[in-house]
Design a protein around this motif. Structure first.
Motif, PDB file in Angstrom:
ATOM      1  N   ALA A 166      23.822  37.146  28.025  1.00  0.00           N
ATOM      2  CA  ALA A 166      24.913  38.268  28.026  1.00  0.00           C
ATOM      3  C   ALA A 166      25.199  39.305  29.124  1.00  0.00           C
ATOM      4  O   ALA A 166      26.316  39.565  29.257  1.00  0.00           O
ATOM      5  N   LEU A 167      24.058  39.581  29.884  1.00  0.00           N
ATOM      6  CA  LEU A 167      24.199  40.851  30.708  1.00  0.00           C
ATOM      7  C   LEU A 167      24.585  39.953  31.943  1.00  0.00           C
ATOM      8  O   LEU A 167      25.370  40.739  32.605  1.00  0.00           O
ATOM      9  N   TYR A 168      24.143  38.858  32.257  1.00  0.00           N
ATOM     10  CA  TYR A 168      24.626  38.007  33.429  1.00  0.00           C
ATOM     11  C   TYR A 168      26.142  37.819  33.426  1.00  0.00           C
ATOM     12  O   TYR A 168      26.961  37.800  34.360  1.00  0.00           O
ATOM     13  N   SER A 169      26.641  37.357  32.324  1.00  0.00           N
ATOM     14  CA  SER A 169      27.944  37.228  31.938  1.00  0.00           C
ATOM     15  C   SER A 169      28.908  38.350  32.112  1.00  0.00           C
ATOM     16  O   SER A 169      30.163  38.495  32.451  1.00  0.00           O
ATOM     17  N   ASP A 170      28.195  39.570  31.541  1.00  0.00           N
ATOM     18  CA  ASP A 170      29.072  40.741  31.581  1.00  0.00           C
ATOM     19  C   ASP A 170      28.238  41.936  32.214  1.00  0.00           C
ATOM     20  O   ASP A 170      27.510  42.644  31.305  1.00  0.00           O
ATOM     21  N   PRO A 171      28.076  42.011  33.441  1.00  0.00           N
ATOM     22  CA  PRO A 171      27.005  42.814  33.989  1.00  0.00           C
ATOM     23  C   PRO A 171      27.289  44.471  33.649  1.00  0.00           C
ATOM     24  O   PRO A 171      26.361  45.176  33.689  1.00  0.00           O
ATOM     25  N   ALA A 172      28.614  44.939  33.267  1.00  0.00           N
ATOM     26  CA  ALA A 172      29.051  46.077  32.905  1.00  0.00           C
ATOM     27  C   ALA A 172      28.525  46.524  31.503  1.00  0.00           C
ATOM     28  O   ALA A 172      28.898  47.708  31.129  1.00  0.00           O
ATOM     29  N   ASP A 173      27.950  45.436  30.788  1.00  0.00           N
ATOM     30  CA  ASP A 173      27.496  45.820  29.455  1.00  0.00           C
ATOM     31  C   ASP A 173      26.582  47.076  29.308  1.00  0.00           C
ATOM     32  O   ASP A 173      25.631  46.788  29.902  1.00  0.00           O
ATOM     33  N   MET A 223      36.175  39.008  46.137  1.00  0.00           N
ATOM     34  CA  MET A 223      36.748  40.245  45.384  1.00  0.00           C
ATOM     35  C   MET A 223      36.197  41.291  46.203  1.00  0.00           C
ATOM     36  O   MET A 223      35.419  41.296  46.907  1.00  0.00           O
ATOM     37  N   GLY A 224      37.241  42.396  46.210  1.00  0.00           N
ATOM     38  CA  GLY A 224      37.036  43.619  46.953  1.00  0.00           C
ATOM     39  C   GLY A 224      35.828  44.372  46.542  1.00  0.00           C
ATOM     40  O   GLY A 224      35.356  44.222  45.389  1.00  0.00           O
ATOM     41  N   VAL A 225      35.295  45.374  47.305  1.00  0.00           N
ATOM     42  CA  VAL A 225      34.115  46.159  47.058  1.00  0.00           C
ATOM     43  C   VAL A 225      34.380  47.101  45.694  1.00  0.00           C
ATOM     44  O   VAL A 225      33.608  46.964  44.826  1.00  0.00           O
ATOM     45  N   THR A 226      35.675  47.533  45.778  1.00  0.00           N
ATOM     46  CA  THR A 226      35.790  48.558  44.514  1.00  0.00           C
ATOM     47  C   THR A 226      35.907  47.792  43.316  1.00  0.00           C
ATOM     48  O   THR A 226      35.318  48.172  42.009  1.00  0.00           O
ATOM     49  N   ARG A 227      36.599  46.704  43.319  1.00  0.00           N
ATOM     50  CA  ARG A 227      36.690  45.910  41.968  1.00  0.00           C
ATOM     51  C   ARG A 227      35.285  45.333  41.610  1.00  0.00           C
ATOM     52  O   ARG A 227      34.932  45.412  40.576  1.00  0.00           O
ATOM     53  N   THR A 228      34.567  44.968  42.572  1.00  0.00           N
ATOM     54  CA  THR A 228      33.171  44.302  42.393  1.00  0.00           C
ATOM     55  C   THR A 228      32.251  45.569  41.595  1.00  0.00           C
ATOM     56  O   THR A 228      31.622  45.196  40.610  1.00  0.00           O
ATOM     57  N   ALA A 229      32.238  46.624  42.268  1.00  0.00           N
ATOM     58  CA  ALA A 229      31.664  47.763  41.630  1.00  0.00           C
ATOM     59  C   ALA A 229      31.990  47.963  40.088  1.00  0.00           C
ATOM     60  O   ALA A 229      31.091  48.251  39.406  1.00  0.00           O
ATOM     61  N   MET A 230      33.294  47.948  39.790  1.00  0.00           N
ATOM     62  CA  MET A 230      33.859  47.979  38.341  1.00  0.00           C
ATOM     63  C   MET A 230      33.147  46.873  37.546  1.00  0.00           C
ATOM     64  O   MET A 230      32.817  47.021  36.380  1.00  0.00           O
ATOM     65  N   GLU A 231      33.357  45.722  38.138  1.00  0.00           N
ATOM     66  CA  GLU A 231      32.831  44.283  37.350  1.00  0.00           C
ATOM     67  C   GLU A 231      31.555  44.816  36.947  1.00  0.00           C
ATOM     68  O   GLU A 231      30.972  44.168  35.760  1.00  0.00           O
ATOM     69  N   LEU A 232      30.440  45.243  37.902  1.00  0.00           N
ATOM     70  CA  LEU A 232      29.158  45.203  37.748  1.00  0.00           C
ATOM     71  C   LEU A 232      28.624  46.533  36.793  1.00  0.00           C
ATOM     72  O   LEU A 232      27.443  46.770  36.562  1.00  0.00           O
ATOM     73  N   GLY A 233      29.560  47.497  36.491  1.00  0.00           N
ATOM     74  CA  GLY A 233      29.419  48.510  35.665  1.00  0.00           C
ATOM     75  C   GLY A 233      28.745  49.723  36.355  1.00  0.00           C
ATOM     76  O   GLY A 233      28.372  50.506  35.805  1.00  0.00           O
TER      77      GLY A 233
END
Length: 277
Positions: A166-173, A223-233
């Motif tokens: 679950a965390l790997y699929s959604d790192p922002a959890d 993927m750009g740095v800013t979007r990656t940061a958001m995807e990772l939480g």
């Protein structure tokens, strides 16, 4: 969601001395537990692989590979999908390379390029000995490998594996041990104790390393740095850049720029044919 199996070929022929297999592994697919009469190097040129063996369970990034010695029972799969490459190496040849124990090691840009080229020419007639020279270079690179401690450990316990998936699929959890303890039917203290026992690291440390793995995947996919940061939480781009620099010794931009320069220095290789594990 359940995982689905990929059938390995029943007519696999022993390598003499090396065979390269290429295949895309879809998300949540795996090769069921099996062993070989030869050594195997497990690697993905993109995406992450899950490798389960008698030595433990772990996830490797595209910068890493796993050496699986002859006779070791193992399973290989991918949670989110991966471009899989597998090197089969004859028993006698492999004995002098990386030993008789499973090992995680770094894949150099040269070794990656050689593997891609070997997969592209696999099965072709070798009139001028070019394929043989590529094979010798690969074996020479494998002799220089050194163990790495930076793979992502993966729990065997069903409940904890569910948590990690679950965390790997959604790192922002954002859920912490207390929330996950309720989901999995255990106290936060029990979850923490069992997680350390299964993986050798705390859940917090595991999440930090997992985010690094996902960062490399996402950045490598364009993927750009800013979007990656958001995807990772991460709360901000600067927080992500700081964490990345702390782990990798450079900013995400510098890291990916370095990878791009490495790729640019290699000649383009044809698309590898599809084979099987």
């Amino acid at each position: 969601m359940n995982w689905e199996t990929i059938e390995a070929p029943a007519d696999a022929i022993s390598p003499a001395p090396l065979t390269v297999r290429a295949q895309f592994i879809p998300a949540r697919h795996f090769f069921p537990e099996h062993s070989h009469r030869w050594h195997q190097m497990v690697y993905a040129i993109s995406g992450a692989l899950t490798v389960i063996s008698e030595g433990g369970s772990l996830v490797i990034s595209p910068e890493q590979a796993v050496w699986l010695p002859t006779g070791l029972r193992h399973k290989v799969g991918s949670l989110l999908g991966a471009e899989f490459r597998s090197l089969w190496i004859a028993e006698e040849t492999g004995r002098a390379l990386s030993g008789t124990a499973p090992m995680v090691f770094a894949v150099s840009p040269l070794l990656k390029a050689l593997i891609i080229e070997a997969a592209a020419i696999e099965g072709r007639q070798d009139d001028d000995g070019y394929a043989g020279r590529i094979t010798h270079l690969i074996l020479d690179q494998l002799r220089r490998t050194r163990p790495l401690p930076t793979a992502l450990p993966w729990p065997r316990d069903g409940a904890l594996a569910t948590l990690c998936e679950a965390l790997y699929s959604d790192p922002a959890d954002p859920r912490g041990p207390e929330d996950w303890g309720c989901v999995l039917g255990m106290s936060a203290r029990t979850l923490a104790r069992r997680f350390v026992s299964e993986t050798g690291m705390s859940l917090r440390s595991w999440r930090r390393r997992m985010r690094l793995f996902r960062a490399i995947e996402l950045l490598g996919g364009g993927m750009g740095v800013t979007r990656t940061a958001m995807e990772l939480g991460y709360g901000s781009t600067s927080a992500f850049v700081y964490a990345f620099r702390l782990e990798m010794g450079s900013s995400p931009q510098a890291y990916m720029r370095g990878r791009g320069e490495e790729v640019g220095n290699r000649s383009a290789s044809p698309t590898a044919r599809v084979g099987s594990e």
